[in-house]
Motif scaffolding. Structure first.
Motif, PDB file in Angstrom:
ATOM      1  N   VAL A 105       0.847  -1.207   0.000  1.00  0.00           N
ATOM      2  CA  VAL A 105       0.000   0.000   0.000  1.00  0.00           C
ATOM      3  C   VAL A 105       0.879   1.253   0.000  1.00  0.00           C
ATOM      4  CG1 VAL A 105      -1.658   1.329   1.369  1.00  0.00           C
ATOM      5  CG2 VAL A 105      -2.002  -1.127   1.030  1.00  0.00           C
ATOM      6  N   ARG A 106       1.964   1.232   0.751  1.00  0.00           N
ATOM      7  CA  ARG A 106       2.896   2.366   0.759  1.00  0.00           C
ATOM      8  C   ARG A 106       3.416   2.629  -0.653  1.00  0.00           C
ATOM      9  NH1 ARG A 106       8.199   2.142   4.490  1.00  0.00           N
ATOM     10  NH2 ARG A 106       6.656   2.121   6.158  1.00  0.00           N
ATOM     11  N   LEU A 107       3.802   1.565  -1.355  1.00  0.00           N
ATOM     12  CA  LEU A 107       4.300   1.715  -2.725  1.00  0.00           C
ATOM     13  C   LEU A 107       3.208   2.255  -3.650  1.00  0.00           C
ATOM     14  CD1 LEU A 107       6.515   1.405  -4.826  1.00  0.00           C
ATOM     15  CD2 LEU A 107       5.829  -0.992  -5.084  1.00  0.00           C
ATOM     16  N   MET A 108       1.991   1.760  -3.501  1.00  0.00           N
ATOM     17  CA  MET A 108       0.888   2.249  -4.327  1.00  0.00           C
ATOM     18  C   MET A 108       0.627   3.731  -4.074  1.00  0.00           C
ATOM     19  SD  MET A 108      -1.724  -1.056  -4.502  1.00  0.00           S
ATOM     20  CE  MET A 108      -2.688  -0.432  -3.188  1.00  0.00           C
ATOM     21  N   VAL A 109       0.719   4.167  -2.823  1.00  0.00           N
ATOM     22  CA  VAL A 109       0.531   5.588  -2.504  1.00  0.00           C
ATOM     23  C   VAL A 109       1.657   6.414  -3.118  1.00  0.00           C
ATOM     24  CG1 VAL A 109       0.528   7.281  -0.624  1.00  0.00           C
ATOM     25  CG2 VAL A 109      -0.840   5.189  -0.434  1.00  0.00           C
ATOM     26  N   ILE A 110       2.885   5.960  -2.973  1.00  0.00           N
ATOM     27  CA  ILE A 110       4.027   6.690  -3.550  1.00  0.00           C
ATOM     28  C   ILE A 110       3.836   6.849  -5.052  1.00  0.00           C
ATOM     29  CG2 ILE A 110       6.500   6.524  -4.102  1.00  0.00           C
ATOM     30  CD1 ILE A 110       6.837   5.125  -1.332  1.00  0.00           C
ATOM     31  N   LEU A 111       3.547   5.750  -5.742  1.00  0.00           N
ATOM     32  CA  LEU A 111       3.410   5.796  -7.194  1.00  0.00           C
ATOM     33  C   LEU A 111       2.156   6.559  -7.620  1.00  0.00           C
ATOM     34  CD1 LEU A 111       4.513   2.152  -8.097  1.00  0.00           C
ATOM     35  CD2 LEU A 111       5.873   4.261  -8.220  1.00  0.00           C
ATOM     36  N   GLY A 112       1.060   6.341  -6.904  1.00  0.00           N
ATOM     37  CA  GLY A 112      -0.193   7.006  -7.260  1.00  0.00           C
ATOM     38  C   GLY A 112      -0.134   8.505  -7.090  1.00  0.00           C
ATOM     39  N   VAL A 113       0.350   8.949  -5.943  1.00  0.00           N
ATOM     40  CA  VAL A 113       0.438  10.395  -5.685  1.00  0.00           C
ATOM     41  C   VAL A 113       1.438  11.039  -6.639  1.00  0.00           C
ATOM     42  CG1 VAL A 113       1.153  12.133  -3.992  1.00  0.00           C
ATOM     43  CG2 VAL A 113      -0.337  10.238  -3.300  1.00  0.00           C
ATOM     44  N   THR A 114       2.557  10.374  -6.868  1.00  0.00           N
ATOM     45  CA  THR A 114       3.551  10.926  -7.790  1.00  0.00           C
ATOM     46  C   THR A 114       2.974  11.046  -9.195  1.00  0.00           C
ATOM     47  OG1 THR A 114       5.341   9.965  -6.483  1.00  0.00           O
ATOM     48  CG2 THR A 114       5.887  10.642  -8.717  1.00  0.00           C
ATOM     49  N   THR A 166      10.089   8.628 -12.498  1.00  0.00           N
ATOM     50  CA  THR A 166      11.451   8.092 -12.609  1.00  0.00           C
ATOM     51  C   THR A 166      12.240   8.312 -11.317  1.00  0.00           C
ATOM     52  OG1 THR A 166      12.199  10.154 -13.644  1.00  0.00           O
ATOM     53  CG2 THR A 166      11.565   8.347 -15.125  1.00  0.00           C
ATOM     54  N   ASP A 167      11.878   9.332 -10.549  1.00  0.00           N
ATOM     55  CA  ASP A 167      12.555   9.592  -9.275  1.00  0.00           C
ATOM     56  C   ASP A 167      12.194   8.560  -8.208  1.00  0.00           C
ATOM     57  OD1 ASP A 167      13.649  11.858 -10.431  1.00  0.00           O
ATOM     58  OD2 ASP A 167      12.115  13.194  -9.609  1.00  0.00           O
ATOM     59  N   THR A 168      11.150   7.777  -8.448  1.00  0.00           N
ATOM     60  CA  THR A 168      10.710   6.778  -7.459  1.00  0.00           C
ATOM     61  C   THR A 168      11.262   5.390  -7.738  1.00  0.00           C
ATOM     62  OG1 THR A 168       8.690   6.166  -8.655  1.00  0.00           O
ATOM     63  CG2 THR A 168       8.542   8.054  -7.128  1.00  0.00           C
ATOM     64  N   ILE A 169      12.080   5.244  -8.770  1.00  0.00           N
ATOM     65  CA  ILE A 169      12.556   3.911  -9.178  1.00  0.00           C
ATOM     66  C   ILE A 169      13.336   3.219  -8.065  1.00  0.00           C
ATOM     67  CG2 ILE A 169      14.127   2.698 -10.753  1.00  0.00           C
ATOM     68  CD1 ILE A 169      13.174   4.604 -12.951  1.00  0.00           C
ATOM     69  N   ILE A 170      14.266   3.900  -7.436  1.00  0.00           N
ATOM     70  CA  ILE A 170      15.090   3.264  -6.392  1.00  0.00           C
ATOM     71  C   ILE A 170      14.227   2.834  -5.215  1.00  0.00           C
ATOM     72  CG2 ILE A 170      16.941   3.644  -4.709  1.00  0.00           C
ATOM     73  CD1 ILE A 170      18.325   5.370  -6.848  1.00  0.00           C
ATOM     74  N   ASP A 171      13.347   3.724  -4.749  1.00  0.00           N
ATOM     75  CA  ASP A 171      12.452   3.359  -3.644  1.00  0.00           C
ATOM     76  C   ASP A 171      11.539   2.197  -4.029  1.00  0.00           C
ATOM     77  OD1 ASP A 171      13.496   5.352  -2.044  1.00  0.00           O
ATOM     78  OD2 ASP A 171      11.935   6.795  -2.541  1.00  0.00           O
ATOM     79  N   SER A 172      11.033   2.229  -5.243  1.00  0.00           N
ATOM     80  CA  SER A 172      10.132   1.170  -5.707  1.00  0.00           C
ATOM     81  C   SER A 172      10.844  -0.178  -5.754  1.00  0.00           C
ATOM     82  CB  SER A 172       9.569   1.511  -7.090  1.00  0.00           C
ATOM     83  OG  SER A 172       8.824   2.699  -7.043  1.00  0.00           O
ATOM     84  N   ILE A 173      12.045  -0.189  -6.300  1.00  0.00           N
ATOM     85  CA  ILE A 173      12.818  -1.432  -6.364  1.00  0.00           C
ATOM     86  C   ILE A 173      13.112  -1.949  -4.956  1.00  0.00           C
ATOM     87  CG2 ILE A 173      15.070  -2.411  -6.998  1.00  0.00           C
ATOM     88  CD1 ILE A 173      14.965  -0.575  -9.497  1.00  0.00           C
TER      89      ILE A 173
END
Length: 140
Positions: free
Chosen positions: A93-102, A111-118
């Motif tokens: 859910v944290r990842l979905m919020v990060i990607l969704g809000v971004t 593209t700035d979320t790639i490292i956190d996402s991985i």
């Protein structure tokens, strides 16, 4: 003599990673992100909320890390599996919020979320692998 044995290396690695993520999250916050909040255009209330939300994530990572390290030494897997799945759900859910809000606010910033996402995907994968481990039977 105390005989401590790691029973789930996936959980141990996930725990160490979570503590490392807590340290790097706090460090990045204090050295890079939070100092940028000292701008006059942002209200003090907004700065306070942003700062405590940042620290909540740091604290969650630390608690998750401690929990997974503790869980890595437990022999009764069925009792800890639920906790592992709940933590995984929180991370997903944290990842979905990060990607969704971004994506909603600035799709080019994805593209700035790639490292956190991985990092989150690897973390969750380790936890899920840990939930699939079967108990070894000792023959005697």
């Amino acid at each position: 003599m105390i005989n401590i044995k790691v029973r789930n290396f996936y959980y141990l690695i996930a725990g160490v990673l979570a503590i490392l993520f807590a340290v790097t999250h706090a460090w990045n916050g204090h050295s890079t992100v939070l100092p940028m909040l000292d701008i006059r255009a942002m209200s003090m209330d907004s700065r306070v909320v942003f700062t405590y939300v940042w620290h909540i994530i740091t604290a969650e990572n630390l608690v998750f890390g401690i929990a997974f390290i503790y869980m890595s030494f437990q022999s009764e897997r069925s009792k800890i599996r639920f906790a592992a799945w709940m933590i995984s759900a929180i991370l997903i859910v944290r990842l979905m919020v990060i990607l969704g809000v971004t994506a909603l606010l600035d799709v080019l910033a994805l593209t700035d979320t790639i490292i956190d996402s991985i990092a989150i995907v690897i973390y969750v994968a380790l936890v899920i692998l840990g939930t699939t481990m079967k108990k070894k039977h000792v023959r005697g």
